[in-house]
Scaffold this active site. Structure first.
Site, PDB file in Angstrom:
ATOM      1  CB  THR A 118      -0.916   0.002   1.244  1.00 18.13           C
ATOM      2  OG1 THR A 118      -1.787  -1.109   1.134  1.00 18.13           O
ATOM      3  CG2 THR A 118      -1.735   1.263   1.358  1.00 18.13           C
TER       4      THR A 118
ATOM      5  CE1 TYR B  26      -3.868  -0.242  -1.262  1.00 18.79           C
ATOM      6  CE2 TYR B  26      -5.758   0.475   0.018  1.00 18.79           C
ATOM      7  CZ  TYR B  26      -4.618  -0.279  -0.107  1.00 18.79           C
ATOM      8  OH  TYR B  26      -4.218  -1.077   0.919  1.00 18.79           O
TER       9      TYR B  26
ATOM     10  CB  SER C 215       2.708  -7.962   1.273  1.00 19.01           C
ATOM     11  OG  SER C 215       1.727  -7.806   2.270  1.00 19.01           O
TER      12      SER C 215
ATOM     13  CB  THR D 251       0.352  -3.759   6.384  1.00 23.02           C
ATOM     14  OG1 THR D 251      -0.877  -3.860   5.659  1.00 23.02           O
ATOM     15  CG2 THR D 251       0.828  -2.324   6.391  1.00 23.02           C
ATOM     16  CG  ASP D 252      -2.523  -7.515   3.825  1.00 23.08           C
ATOM     17  OD1 ASP D 252      -2.839  -6.732   4.745  1.00 23.08           O
ATOM     18  OD2 ASP D 252      -3.170  -7.609   2.768  1.00 23.08           O
TER      19      ASP D 252
ATOM     20  CE  LYS E 206      -2.881  -4.923   8.431  1.00 20.71           C
ATOM     21  NZ  LYS E 206      -3.079  -4.964   6.983  1.00 20.71           N
TER      22      LYS E 206
ATOM     23  CD  GLU F 146       1.874 -35.014  29.055  1.00 17.66           C
ATOM     24  OE1 GLU F 146       1.184 -34.227  29.697  1.00 17.66           O
ATOM     25  OE2 GLU F 146       3.072 -35.252  29.314  1.00 17.66           O
TER      26      GLU F 146
HETATM   27  N1  LIG Z   1      -1.834  -1.845   4.006  1.00 16.60           N
HETATM   28  C1  LIG Z   1      -1.246  -2.735   3.229  1.00 16.60           C
HETATM   29  O1  LIG Z   1      -0.087  -2.642   2.907  1.00 16.60           O
HETATM   30  C2  LIG Z   1      -2.119  -3.850   2.749  1.00 16.60           C
HETATM   31  C3  LIG Z   1      -2.154  -3.825   1.255  1.00 16.60           C
HETATM   32  C4  LIG Z   1      -1.764  -5.057   0.582  1.00 16.60           C
HETATM   33  N2  LIG Z   1      -2.733  -6.081   0.766  1.00 16.60           N
HETATM   34  C5  LIG Z   1      -0.377  -5.548   0.944  1.00 16.60           C
HETATM   35  O2  LIG Z   1      -0.182  -6.188   1.961  1.00 16.60           O
HETATM   36  O3  LIG Z   1       0.536  -5.304   0.173  1.00 16.60           O
END
Ligand SMILES: NC(=O)CC[C@H](N)C(=O)O
Length: 314
Positions: A18, A32, A64, A97-98, A168, A290
């Site tokens: 992002t 986006y 990501s 971020t993902d 996250k 165990e």
């Molecule tokens: N906020 C983000 O970066 C999520 C956007 C995207 N799904 C990624 O991980 O690249």
């Protein structure tokens, strides 16, 4: 607070996310497209970086959620090559971020670098009214050139996290990351880094040569979760497809239903490596003679990275 290193070059490696995303409208925070702008373009939004000694390199350009082993291997190789240069103080990696915490943990366990390798990202695209990428990137460059910083770190929303502790924790808020049990390492305020804690002892890196195995032969490691009514079905389906390792995202202290436990023990007896973690947001899974082997305090996705690397090393 600490003085900058004498090696003052920071290399910024772009992978997408992002932070490099764009939307049609400045008010659109979710509709986006990630991974549109090159890493060199991102710097143009940050005038104070004009005075810094920086290099950029585009390693990948992806959302990501689609991060893959090929990109991981390429990224680890580029990070190692730049870290070996004496003029490099540290590295910044822009990322989505993902899956950022998985990449951070992967790099820490493979390279265990002495110099800082700082991942950063954004929750708002570069075109948003309240874009967070430029400040996060500026903070990340400051941390990457700080003499007190070391190892793989995540800088996000003014907080420095270790690769081991970061998760996250929010799907939308700009302050989307946290360290487990509040174990954040530092805060960044107006470019000044205020260290609060040391990352603690970190094991030696497993080494880049671990990643030499052809990608098609990397271990297949999946995560199965315990939940009300969980039974053997998912494990049996994975076994029929072929699987090398299974991580349990157990309930509570890594507990699991009788049906799931029998299935995982059967998998283990067929040579599948099993690691038991918890789906709880924090806390370890205690080891017991165990029970199935514990992943300690690792989250399910980081336990999966750990098992993947262990199987690559086997
Ligand atoms: N906020 C983000 O970066 C999520 C956007 C995207 N799904 C990624 O991980 O690249």
């Amino acid at each position: 607070m600490s003085a900058p290193n004498s090696a003052d070059l920071v290399v910024i490696l772009g992978t997408g996310g992002t932070i490099a995303g764009t939307a049609e409208e400045a008010t659109d925070n979710v509709g986006y497209r990630a991974a549109q702008l090159g890493v060199a373009q991102l710097l143009q939004a940050i005038p104070p970086l004009g005075a810094r000694r920086l290099e950029t390199e585009q390693v990948a350009q992806l959302d990501s959620k689609d991060m893959d082993f090929a990109t991981w291997r390429q990224l680890a190789g580029r990070v190692a090559a730049h870290l070996a240069r004496p003029e490099v103080a540290g590295i910044v990696i822009t990322h989505g971020t993902d899956t950022l915490e998985e990449t951070a943990y992967f790099l820490q366990r493979v390279l265990a670098p002495t110099k800082p390798v700082v991942l950063t990202a954004a929750m708002r695209p570069a075109t948003a009214l309240q874009t967070d990428g430029p400040q996060n990137l500026l903070d990340a460059v400051n941390v990457a050139s700080d003499a007190a910083a070391s190892g793989v770190l995540v800088v996000f929303a003014g907080v420095v996290h270790s690769a081991e502790q970061v998760r996250k924790v929010h799907s939308y808020r700009v302050d989307a990351f946290a360290s487990v049990d509040g174990a954040r390492l530092a805060v960044v305020e107006e470019g000044m880094i205020r260290w609060l804690a040391a990352p603690g002892s970190r094991p030696a890196g497993m080494g880049l040569t671990l990643l030499d195995r052809p990608l098609g032969q990397w271990p297949r490691v999946h995560i199965v979760m315990n939940y009300v009514g969980a039974d053997a079905a998912v494990v049996d389906a994975l076994l029929s497809q072929g699987v090398d390792g299974l991580v349990l995202a157990g309930t509570g202290n890594g507990s699991l239903s009788q049906g799931l436990e029998s299935a995982l023990r059967a998998a283990q007896s067929q040579g599948v490596a099993v690691l038991r973690s918890t789906r709880c947001d924090a806390g370890p899974v205690t080891e017991s003679a165990e029970a199935l082997p514990s992943a300690g305090a690792l989250s399910p996705v980081k336990a999966r990275v750990e098992l993947l690397l262990k199987l690559l090393a086997a």
